[in-house]
Each structure stands twice: as C-alpha cells, then as structure tokens.
Design a protein around this motif. Structure first.
Motif, short mmCIF file in Angstrom:
data_model
loop_
_atom_site.label_atom_id
_atom_site.label_comp_id
_atom_site.label_asym_id
_atom_site.label_seq_id
_atom_site.Cartn_x
_atom_site.Cartn_y
_atom_site.Cartn_z
N TYR A 147 -91.54 76.52 30.70
CA TYR A 147 -90.92 76.46 29.39
C TYR A 147 -90.81 75.00 28.96
O TYR A 147 -90.19 74.19 29.66
CB TYR A 147 -89.53 77.10 29.41
N TYR A 149 -89.28 72.82 26.23
CA TYR A 149 -88.33 72.74 25.12
C TYR A 149 -88.60 71.45 24.33
O TYR A 149 -89.03 70.44 24.89
CB TYR A 149 -86.90 72.76 25.64
N TYR A 150 -88.30 71.49 23.06
CA TYR A 150 -88.52 70.32 22.21
C TYR A 150 -87.66 70.45 20.96
O TYR A 150 -87.09 71.52 20.68
CB TYR A 150 -90.00 70.22 21.81
N ILE A 183 -83.93 73.17 17.77
CA ILE A 183 -84.54 73.22 19.09
C ILE A 183 -85.48 74.41 19.19
O ILE A 183 -85.13 75.54 18.81
CB ILE A 183 -83.45 73.33 20.17
N VAL A 185 -89.10 76.11 21.69
CA VAL A 185 -89.65 76.19 23.04
C VAL A 185 -91.03 76.84 22.98
O VAL A 185 -91.30 77.66 22.12
CB VAL A 185 -88.71 77.01 23.97
N ARG A 201 -94.99 80.85 21.26
CA ARG A 201 -93.97 80.03 20.62
C ARG A 201 -93.22 80.89 19.61
O ARG A 201 -93.82 81.44 18.70
CB ARG A 201 -94.61 78.83 19.92
N PRO A 221 -81.97 69.07 24.00
CA PRO A 221 -81.76 70.25 24.83
C PRO A 221 -81.98 69.98 26.31
O PRO A 221 -82.87 69.23 26.71
CB PRO A 221 -82.84 71.22 24.31
N MET A 233 -77.76 76.17 28.26
CA MET A 233 -78.35 75.07 27.50
C MET A 233 -77.25 74.12 27.03
O MET A 233 -76.31 74.52 26.34
CB MET A 233 -79.10 75.56 26.27
N TYR A 235 -76.67 70.94 24.65
CA TYR A 235 -77.36 70.28 23.54
C TYR A 235 -76.37 69.44 22.74
O TYR A 235 -75.16 69.59 22.88
CB TYR A 235 -78.07 71.31 22.64
N ASP A 255 -85.87 81.74 26.74
CA ASP A 255 -86.57 81.38 25.51
C ASP A 255 -85.98 82.05 24.26
O ASP A 255 -86.66 82.24 23.26
CB ASP A 255 -88.06 81.72 25.62
#
Length: 391
Positions: A147, A149-150, A183, A185, A201, A221, A233, A235, A255
């Motif tokens: 995974y 994350y971005y 956020i 993923v 996605r 994240p 999570m 954040y 996700d």
C-alpha cells in the motif's frame, strides 16, 4: 480533547487526563524506550542534481532489495501556462503543485540508493481530487499487499481566509491549493506491479477534512496494524487558529473506511508534524517519531528536532520519557558534524515485531528557498538520509 495533565513526580507517574464523551480516560505512564540515531557516511545520503528529494519511506522487497519511495520535484522556475501566479511554486515551493512520487533501490537498507522511476506523476486528470501533486509518500505491506499512501490536492476556488479580509493574491492562491489536500492510496500485489502501474486506486481520497473536527488539510499519513487487527492512521490537520495537530483514525481495512477516533496532539506544547508511527509487539505500545513544532520547547530542546511520542491504546498519546530522538544535525562516522536547517519527514523502518532498525529523514543544510533556484548548489538542495538506530 486533552483538558489537563497530572504529574506525580515522587512516584514518577505521568498521566494524561482525557475528556471523551464525559468520561475520564487515564493513559499509562511513559515507557523507557530510547531511540537515538547513529553516525552516517556519504553512502547513506541520497541527493539529486536536478530535483529536491523529500518524504522517504522504505520497504524490503521480495527480491531481497530495499525500495525507497519518496517525493521529488524539479528545481527551477515554473511556466505560467495554466496559472499566471505559478511563480509562487518556483524552486523548493514547487512541492505544493509539482511533486511526484518516485522509487529508488538499494542492496542495503541504508544505501546507497539509485533512482529507478517515477511511480505517481504529479499531474492527474481534470476533475480528479488528486489533480495536482503527489507528496508524503508512505509505503506499507499488509497481508500480502503493498500500500502506497500519498497526499494530493485539486484546487478550491472558493477558499477564503476567515480572519484576513485582505490577503495578498499570492497567499490566497497558495491556500487554494493547500487547503484542498487529502490522503489517497494505491494497492499492488508486488513491488514489480507497483512500479509497472499495475495497481488499484480508489476514486476518492481515503481521508479528508470533515470541517467539524479537522479543517483545511489532511496530510502526513502514517499507517500501522494494531494488536486488535485493525489499521490505525495518524495524520495531520489544522484546527481553527492555524495550530497543527495529529489525529488518529481507525479502519478494518488498510485502503478505506477510516474513521477519526481521537485528537493526538491538541496541546500547543505538543504541536507537531510528519509523524511516522508503528506498533511494538514486545513493548505492547504504539510509537511515533515526529517533527517537534512547539516554540515552548517543553518536550524537546530544539524547534524542528525529531522527538518521540507513545500510546498504550492508539488513542491516548503522551511524550515519551526519553522524548528527544535527534537534533537537526548529521554526525559523520569520521567525527565531523554538520548542522542542518531542517531535518524532517522521518520514516521508521522496523522488523516484523515492530523493533526500530533504521530512521530515514529529509533535510537540507541551508534554507532551500534561498539561493539560485535554476542552479541549486548542494547546500541549498535537499537530500534524504538513512540512520541506524541506537537503543
């Protein structure tokens, strides 16, 4: 909300009193965990001639190699093709609109790393929530899947400052991008699939602001699996007045489905950003290393240094007993020391039981917003550095 702190110095017991739904919840006293960073060599530093590098996150591949996913964006001035105010993203400030997520590979955990390819390009499609920039890379493997994350953003043309009726056109334009951060993923079966773009996605972000507890941004994240089998999570968001604070969300899947369950750092003396969280199975605690952002210096001796917080249950957090992880500096193996302007975006690499083995971070020696943005020298350029962990 954190309402008060109780200290019993004689018994060395440190309690947080947390007011949640009319009930008082007492956090356990801090553990004795201490994390210090080891010395480095040039092999541990990853720097590019034409890009600013930031946001490192490292994972072991099935091939025995180590893969670093990180954020990068080009040096130089921006074209004014789609926005006459694009000059606000010149140089280092370009992360807000032009950051992409790339991958580098190494045979050894601490490097040297070599660039492989761009994984998530900065530009998305019109109408998507992640139209502009891909930033805050965070890679994890859960139950056989990878995974990544971005964070990303679109553009909020309706953003307005509530307490500033006459902002500059530049600051207002910046916030129209900044205040749209959320956020997302991507999910892939293998690293090879991830690099090839063979991933899924979700069409929508997995975390965004709710305008009730969290405001303007959802970014930074950090995700880990808790002892209950659920996914946590941490954040960052902002609260009215501009203070940065961490929030904790929880989900039954990695996700999607995250619901915010607590405010981690509402206390101004705990103002922080850039958390990297993990669960230590031996110590039975959640930990996070973050950038300390409180001017009071109550829990760490330097503004912007890296410090440690912890939690017994993932909801109620307190500063670690040994809170300082690192000042803003590099200590080289040959005995020399380099003071840094910034050392942030930490990522903690652990073994399968949650024992920290390495810490990666982004930094720079001189302010990256200064100097010649078209010909960036090494001191004004950013870099990624990997540290061994001393415990």
């Amino acid at each position: 909300m954190i309402k008060q702190h109780l200290f019993k110095l004689g018994k060395k017991v440190f309690f947080f009193v947390l007011l949640l739904s009319g009930q008082l919840v007492f956090a356990q006293k801090a553990s004795d965990l201490s994390i210090k960073l080891g010395t480095v060599t040039s092999e541990n530093i990853f720097q590019s001639d034409d890009y600013y590098n930031w946001c490192p996150s490292v994972i072991a591949g099935d091939d025995g190699k180590f893969y670093m996913f990180y954020s990068r964006w080009p040096h130089g001035k921006r074209k004014l093709d789609d926005d006459p105010l694009n000059y606000i993203f010149n140089g280092f400030q370009g992360w807000m609109k032009y950051s992409e997520i790339a991958c580098a590979v190494s045979d050894k955990l601490l490097g040297p790393y070599k660039f492989v390819k761009t994984v998530l390009p900065h530009a998305g499609s019109p109408g998507q929530w992640d139209k502009f920039t891909k930033h805050n890379a965070h890679i994890r493997k859960f139950d056989g899947y990878y995974y990544l994350y971005y964070i990303s953003s679109s553009f909020d043309p309706n953003f307005a400052f509530k307490n500033n009726p006459n902002p500059s056109k530049e600051s207002l334009q910046w916030m129209k991008y900044n205040a749209a951060q959320s956020i997302g993923v991507v999910k892939a079966k293998t690293i090879k699939d991830l690099l090839a773009g063979n991933y899924t996605r979700p069409a929508e972000p997995i975390m965004t602001v709710d305008h009730q507890q969290t405001f303007e941004i959802a970014n930074n994240p950090s995700v880990t699996k808790g002892p209950d089998g659920k996914y946590y999570m941490m954040y960052k968001s902002r609260i009215p007045g501009g203070q940065m604070t961490f929030w904790m969300a929880r989900s039954v899947q990695p996700d999607g489905g995250f619901k915010t369950i607590s405010n981690v750092t509402n206390d101004k003396d705990l103002s922080s950003e850039d958390p990297s969280m993990w669960y230590d199975q031996k110590l039975k605690r959640f930990f996070a290393i973050a950038k300390y952002y409180a001017t009071s210096l109550k829990y760490a001796p330097e503004f912007g240094c890296l410090y440690l917080i912890e939690s017994k249950n993932g909801k109620d957090w307190l500063p670690a007993k040994n809170s300082l992880v690192s000042l803003k500096e590099l200590n080289f193996k040959d005995g020399t020391k380099t003071k840094l302007k910034n050392l942030e975006r930490p990522f903690v690499y652990t073994d399968q039981r949650g024992k920290p083995l390495a810490v990666f971070a982004a930094g720079n020696i001189l302010p990256p917003g200064e100097g010649d943005v078209n010909h960036v020298d090494r001191e004004h350029n950013s870099f990624i550095v990997g540290f061994s962990v001393l415990r």
